[in-house]
Design a protein around this motif. Sequence first.
Motif, PDB file in Angstrom:
ATOM      1  N   SER A   4       0.962  -1.336  -0.012  1.00 31.80           N
ATOM      2  CA  SER A   4       0.033  -0.103   0.078  1.00 31.80           C
ATOM      3  C   SER A   4       0.792   1.202  -0.059  1.00 31.80           C
ATOM      4  CB  SER A   4      -0.911   0.000   1.036  1.00 31.80           C
ATOM      5  OG  SER A   4      -0.218  -0.055   2.176  1.00 31.80           O
ATOM      6  N   ALA A   7       2.187   1.771  -3.280  1.00 29.15           N
ATOM      7  CA  ALA A   7       1.108   2.048  -4.488  1.00 29.15           C
ATOM      8  C   ALA A   7       0.933   3.411  -4.101  1.00 29.15           C
ATOM      9  CB  ALA A   7       0.010   1.562  -4.316  1.00 29.15           C
ATOM     10  N   ARG A   8       0.908   4.123  -2.908  1.00 30.69           N
ATOM     11  CA  ARG A   8       0.774   5.716  -2.788  1.00 30.69           C
ATOM     12  C   ARG A   8       1.788   6.413  -3.400  1.00 30.69           C
ATOM     13  NH1 ARG A   8       2.085   6.752   2.518  1.00 30.69           N
ATOM     14  NH2 ARG A   8       1.322   4.793   2.949  1.00 30.69           N
ATOM     15  N   ILE A  10       3.775   5.628  -5.934  1.00 29.78           N
ATOM     16  CA  ILE A  10       3.363   5.747  -7.376  1.00 29.78           C
ATOM     17  C   ILE A  10       2.287   6.581  -7.800  1.00 29.78           C
ATOM     18  CG2 ILE A  10       2.716   4.150  -9.208  1.00 29.78           C
ATOM     19  CD1 ILE A  10       4.242   1.790  -7.719  1.00 29.78           C
ATOM     20  N   ARG A  11       1.256   6.652  -7.169  1.00 26.50           N
ATOM     21  CA  ARG A  11       0.141   7.511  -7.364  1.00 26.50           C
ATOM     22  C   ARG A  11       0.618   8.916  -7.078  1.00 26.50           C
ATOM     23  NH1 ARG A  11      -3.050   4.294  -4.836  1.00 26.50           N
ATOM     24  NH2 ARG A  11      -3.056   5.452  -3.169  1.00 26.50           N
ATOM     25  N   GLN A  12       1.435   9.296  -5.908  1.00 31.08           N
ATOM     26  CA  GLN A  12       1.800  10.448  -5.892  1.00 31.08           C
ATOM     27  C   GLN A  12       2.854  11.118  -6.948  1.00 31.08           C
ATOM     28  OE1 GLN A  12       3.418  10.277  -1.665  1.00 31.08           O
ATOM     29  NE2 GLN A  12       1.471  10.541  -0.806  1.00 31.08           N
ATOM     30  N   SER A  13       3.847  10.179  -7.191  1.00 28.43           N
ATOM     31  CA  SER A  13       4.867  10.614  -8.371  1.00 28.43           C
ATOM     32  C   SER A  13       4.281  10.869  -9.528  1.00 28.43           C
ATOM     33  CB  SER A  13       6.181   9.934  -8.228  1.00 28.43           C
ATOM     34  OG  SER A  13       5.684   8.594  -8.523  1.00 28.43           O
ATOM     35  N   GLY A  14       3.440   9.939 -10.068  1.00 31.23           N
ATOM     36  CA  GLY A  14       2.793  10.185 -11.651  1.00 31.23           C
ATOM     37  C   GLY A  14       3.849   9.460 -12.302  1.00 31.23           C
ATOM     38  N   ARG A  15       3.507   9.659 -13.522  1.00 29.86           N
ATOM     39  CA  ARG A  15       4.544   9.126 -14.650  1.00 29.86           C
ATOM     40  C   ARG A  15       5.672  10.156 -14.873  1.00 29.86           C
ATOM     41  NH1 ARG A  15       2.998   7.057 -20.802  1.00 29.86           N
ATOM     42  NH2 ARG A  15       5.333   6.875 -21.488  1.00 29.86           N
TER      43      ARG A  15
END
Length: 161
Positions: A4, A7-8, A10-15
């Motif tokens: 988790s 995943a957080r 990855i979501r925060q940093s974006g592509r």
Amino acid sequence: MSVSRLARLIRQSGRIAEPAPPAPALFAGAEVFGGSVQVRFINAGGCNDCAQEVASAFGPVYDVERYGIRLVASPRHADVLLITGAVTRNMIEPLRRTIDATPTPRFVIAVGDCAITGGVFAEGYGIAGPVSEFVDVDLSVPGNPPAPDLIVEALRRMTGR
């Protein structure tokens, strides 16, 4: 690190990727593909230097697929034939069969000096000639081997993206 938390992050940093360079001009006639092409790669008898650069173009660094370009395993599904290497005597018939199996409209891209002129192998006993002696070449990517970004640019001309 927990799943988790990862995943957080990855979501925060974006592509995180380099922005795409400006789109090249669409190759005349390629508008029929609607911005997406299927590519069949053929090594007609090269030393694999150009093949490695093509693999790099489809790898994660250059990521040519983000421009609507995809490799396919069958010429029956292809819009574009990407050919490397001087055509050897043993590849004449398989190349002709591949060309015949590819539906029209189709485009042919010759990648590397060997595919364009025969290169250093031009006078070899097993070499039948450059790709242009066996099929009409629409686009050429010179180099020995050409850099992956040049291959990407040529493929992007087929999609206009």
